[in-house]
Write a protein that holds these residues in place. Sequence first.
Motif, PDB file in Angstrom:
ATOM      1  N   LYS A   1       0.831  -1.193   0.000  1.00 21.83           N
ATOM      2  CA  LYS A   1       0.000   0.000   0.000  1.00 21.83           C
ATOM      3  C   LYS A   1       0.872   1.252   0.000  1.00 21.83           C
ATOM      4  CE  LYS A   1      -3.308  -2.815   2.323  1.00 21.83           C
ATOM      5  NZ  LYS A   1      -2.821  -3.842   1.407  1.00 21.83           N
ATOM      6  N   VAL A   2       0.487   2.246  -0.788  1.00 18.11           N
ATOM      7  CA  VAL A   2       1.295   3.439  -0.987  1.00 18.11           C
ATOM      8  C   VAL A   2       0.471   4.688  -0.658  1.00 18.11           C
ATOM      9  CG1 VAL A   2       2.607   4.812  -2.641  1.00 18.11           C
ATOM     10  CG2 VAL A   2       2.650   2.310  -2.791  1.00 18.11           C
TER      11      VAL A   2
ATOM     12  N   LEU B   1       0.922   8.584  -0.982  1.00 14.92           N
ATOM     13  CA  LEU B   1       1.776   9.595  -1.595  1.00 14.92           C
ATOM     14  C   LEU B   1       1.658  10.906  -0.828  1.00 14.92           C
ATOM     15  CD1 LEU B   1       1.191   8.742  -5.360  1.00 14.92           C
ATOM     16  CD2 LEU B   1       3.229   8.264  -3.981  1.00 14.92           C
TER      17      LEU B   1
ATOM     18  N   TYR C   1       2.856   0.152   5.047  1.00 10.85           N
ATOM     19  CA  TYR C   1       2.498   1.229   4.123  1.00 10.85           C
ATOM     20  C   TYR C   1       3.756   1.978   3.692  1.00 10.85           C
ATOM     21  CZ  TYR C   1      -2.358   0.508   5.471  1.00 10.85           C
ATOM     22  OH  TYR C   1      -3.596  -0.053   5.684  1.00 10.85           O
ATOM     23  N   ALA C   2       3.918   2.156   2.394  1.00  7.81           N
ATOM     24  CA  ALA C   2       5.001   3.007   1.880  1.00  7.81           C
ATOM     25  C   ALA C   2       4.488   4.435   1.804  1.00  7.81           C
ATOM     26  CB  ALA C   2       5.426   2.527   0.496  1.00  7.81           C
ATOM     27  N   TRP C   3       5.207   5.368   2.426  1.00  4.29           N
ATOM     28  CA  TRP C   3       4.804   6.766   2.364  1.00  4.29           C
ATOM     29  C   TRP C   3       6.064   7.620   2.376  1.00  4.29           C
ATOM     30  CZ3 TRP C   3       6.467   9.949   6.242  1.00  4.29           C
ATOM     31  CH2 TRP C   3       6.818   9.351   7.468  1.00  4.29           C
TER      32      TRP C   3
ATOM     33  N   VAL D   1       9.447   6.270  -1.106  1.00  2.00           N
ATOM     34  CA  VAL D   1       8.466   5.306  -1.628  1.00  2.00           C
ATOM     35  C   VAL D   1       9.160   4.282  -2.516  1.00  2.00           C
ATOM     36  CG1 VAL D   1       6.487   5.067  -3.177  1.00  2.00           C
ATOM     37  CG2 VAL D   1       6.482   6.839  -1.413  1.00  2.00           C
ATOM     38  N   ARG D   2      10.038   4.741  -3.383  1.00  2.00           N
ATOM     39  CA  ARG D   2      10.756   3.820  -4.269  1.00  2.00           C
ATOM     40  C   ARG D   2      11.614   2.845  -3.456  1.00  2.00           C
ATOM     41  NH1 ARG D   2      12.401   3.367  -9.751  1.00  2.00           N
ATOM     42  NH2 ARG D   2      13.367   1.308  -9.831  1.00  2.00           N
TER      43      ARG D   2
ATOM     44  N   ARG E   1      11.020   1.696  -0.488  1.00  2.00           N
ATOM     45  CA  ARG E   1      10.148   0.691   0.141  1.00  2.00           C
ATOM     46  C   ARG E   1       9.713  -0.354  -0.883  1.00  2.00           C
ATOM     47  NH1 ARG E   1      10.429  -1.018   4.419  1.00  2.00           N
ATOM     48  NH2 ARG E   1       8.240  -1.623   4.565  1.00  2.00           N
ATOM     49  N   ILE E   2       9.408   0.077  -2.083  1.00  2.00           N
ATOM     50  CA  ILE E   2       9.034  -0.877  -3.136  1.00  2.00           C
ATOM     51  C   ILE E   2      10.224  -1.774  -3.462  1.00  2.00           C
ATOM     52  CG2 ILE E   2       8.308  -1.102  -5.537  1.00  2.00           C
ATOM     53  CD1 ILE E   2       6.867   1.645  -5.149  1.00  2.00           C
TER      54      ILE E   2
ATOM     55  N   LEU F   1       0.755  -2.666  -6.296  1.00  2.00           N
ATOM     56  CA  LEU F   1       0.757  -1.405  -5.565  1.00  2.00           C
ATOM     57  C   LEU F   1      -0.649  -0.839  -5.433  1.00  2.00           C
ATOM     58  CD1 LEU F   1       3.868  -0.101  -7.456  1.00  2.00           C
ATOM     59  CD2 LEU F   1       3.815  -0.757  -5.039  1.00  2.00           C
TER      60      LEU F   1
ATOM     61  N   LEU G   1       2.911   7.603  -9.543  1.00  2.00           N
ATOM     62  CA  LEU G   1       3.651   6.418  -9.123  1.00  2.00           C
ATOM     63  C   LEU G   1       4.426   5.813 -10.302  1.00  2.00           C
ATOM     64  CD1 LEU G   1       4.284   4.598  -6.752  1.00  2.00           C
ATOM     65  CD2 LEU G   1       2.202   3.296  -7.253  1.00  2.00           C
TER      66      LEU G   1
END
Length: 285
Positions: A181-182, A184, A235-237, A243-244, A246-247, A260, A279
């Motif tokens: 989960k992202v 932004l 959660y990526a935030w 964010v990149r 974390r992915i 995503l 994204l």
Amino acid sequence: MAALRDAVGRYGIWSAELHTVSPGERGEAAARLEALGYGAVWFGGSPGVEDAAPLVEGATGITVATGILSIWQHTPAEAGARFLELEAAHPGRFLLGIGASHAKLAAQYERPYSAMVEYLDGLDAAGVPASRVVLAALGPKMLRLSRDRAGGAHPYLVTPEHTAEARGILGEAPLLAPDLKVVLETDPGLARSAAREHFARYLELPNYTNNFLRIGFTEDDIAGGGSDRLVDAVYAWGDDARVRDRIDAFLAAGADHVALQIVRGGTPTGLPADEWRRLAAVLGL
């Protein structure tokens, strides 16, 4: 499973919001995601194969997957027949993601592992190739079943550490496509608030909370809407670089593909098209 890896690519979009739009708009969304460079679109929120069909029909190359079809809501004969119809019309474009859902959400919920084995038997009998099925697997038993009876696993609400564990169980060949989960948002308070608002429904489901406890989180992490440690793991935030990172952590842990899911605070309406575009830029698609 190299062909399946190639079909989904490294990055896909998971969206339950697709339930809120018309079939025609679903097709347009699939075409938009394909143009942005995503390899797959996961129709979230317990869809049927027929719900996903407009996504397949609306684009030309992107893989469409159910994330996930509940085994309690659709018989294997029904799902198998619809899979074969879609496969005949659009060869290689559809991936059947199935799962046992949750006791609180399914009217009939008992012996989920045995029920999944029986469901896979039914899909085999219907003629669905095992290589085109993935399981919403969290624990070791379901992950082993994903390895032995399906094309791989689509774990939901997990961390890079879980991904590494899952890869160890699956081995090299099966597809491993976790959800991430992202949010932004760069402000920590706003980002975690949006995440916790989204997280609340899942923290009421023992399948998820038990998995968090199993992989090293505590009851204190789960209480009160989730600790910062737990929220930040799931959660990526942050800014684009964070964010990149974390992915990439999921890929480094053994994921072949990351599904995503955009999470927005408040009560947003419509598809998160702007966020999908942003994204894609973060990912360099």
